[in-house]
Design an enzyme around this catalytic site. Sequence first.
Site, PDB file in Angstrom:
ATOM      1  CE  LYS A 236       4.561   5.226   0.584  1.00  0.00           C
ATOM      2  NZ  LYS A 236       5.886   4.026  -0.062  1.00  0.00           N
TER       3      LYS A 236
ATOM      4  NE  ARG B 241      10.360  -0.958  -5.771  1.00  0.00           N
ATOM      5  CZ  ARG B 241       9.537  -0.073  -5.111  1.00  0.00           C
ATOM      6  NH1 ARG B 241       9.496   0.478  -3.719  1.00  0.00           N
ATOM      7  NH2 ARG B 241       7.985  -1.258  -4.611  1.00  0.00           N
TER       8      ARG B 241
ATOM      9  N   PRO C 160       0.790  -1.025  -0.330  1.00  0.00           N
ATOM     10  CG  PRO C 160       0.454  -0.968   1.770  1.00  0.00           C
ATOM     11  CD  PRO C 160       1.372  -1.664   1.285  1.00  0.00           C
ATOM     12  CD  GLU C 161       2.148   3.686  -4.581  1.00  0.00           C
ATOM     13  OE1 GLU C 161       1.780   4.323  -4.484  1.00  0.00           O
ATOM     14  OE2 GLU C 161       2.137   2.336  -5.117  1.00  0.00           O
TER      15      GLU C 161
END
Length: 273
Positions: free
Chosen positions: A59, A263, A2-3
Site C-alpha cells: 500500500k 476491526r 486505501p488498499e
Amino acid sequence: MPELPEVETVSRDLSGTLLGLTIKKVEIIDARVVRDILPAKFCAVLKAKIIKRISRRGKAIIFGFDSGPFFIVQLMMTGQLVHAAALPVPVLKETKVIFTLSDGSHLLYNDQRLFGRLTLIENLNDFRHFQLLGPEPFETDFNPDYMQGVLKNKTVAIKKVLLDHGFVAGIGNIYASEILFRCRIDPRRNAKSLDVKEITSLHYQIIEVLQEAIEYRGSSMRNYRDGQGKKGRFNERIRVYARENESCPNCSHKVLRITQGGRSTFFCKKCQR
DNA sequence: ATTCTGTCCTGTAGGC
DNA sequence: TGCCTACAGGACAGAA
C-alpha cells in the site's frame, strides 16, 4: 483509506502526469506526516529533483528521481495524493504538504487523520516496512502452495490472516470481507482449517477482486480520491462491506457485522461456511 | 514465536 | 441544538 487497488490507481494516475517534472518547491503545512527526517531536510533534499518513476509496493507509493533517495508515501487511512493541474490550487483544511512542480502544477498531500507517512530512504531494502511485507498478490511467489504452507500453521481467523501484510501485501479491511464473501468462506474460520479447494478459491478471488477493484479505480467509502481527486467506482460492486443488515445478494439473509481484532468484518452467515 | 491490545489523529453519524 | 459514544481503506510497539 486505501488498499492495494486504490494505491495502484493513484500510482498509475501520477505516473501519467508527473514523470519528467521537477520539484520546484516543497511546503510543509503539518510536519507530523513527515517521518524519520527533519522537515527542513525533507524539503531541501526533494527540491530540484526530477521525477523519473512512480511505483507501488503493498500500500506504499514509491517515487524515484534522477538522483538521491526514494520518496515513499504511505496514505494509511485518510491520505490523498492529488495532482492539481490548474489554478487556483485546491488547498483544503486537510492539505498537509504542497509540492510545486516545474510546469506550474501542484501535487497536494491531504490527510484528515494524520496517520500517513512521508519518508525518504536511500535504499528500498532498508525500509523497515518493506522488510516485513509478504509477496505481492499478482506475483508468482504468491500461489496456493505458498498459502498452504503458511496457513497450515496459523491458528487465527482467516480474515485476520488476510489483513496480515506479512502473509500477502495490499489487502485491507474492505477487500478482506469481499474476498471471503466471494469464496463463501466464513471469516471466523481458523486459517489452518481451510482445505486445498478452499485455499485455491481464496487465491483466485484475492487476485480477481483486487484486479476488478483496480478496473473500477478503487472504492471510495469516505476519504479516498484518485490522483485527480476523483472517487473510485468499486462501491457499486461491493457485496457486503459496510452493508450490515442489508440483504445478502445471494440468499437475502441479513449481512452481519462482527469485530475481529478490533476491526469490522461483514459477511453472510448462511452463504459463508 | 505468535498473537493481542492500545495508540497515533480528526471527523462524522446516530442515539438520546 | 447539544452532548456522548462508536466508528472510520493502516501499521506497529509493547505486552501477553
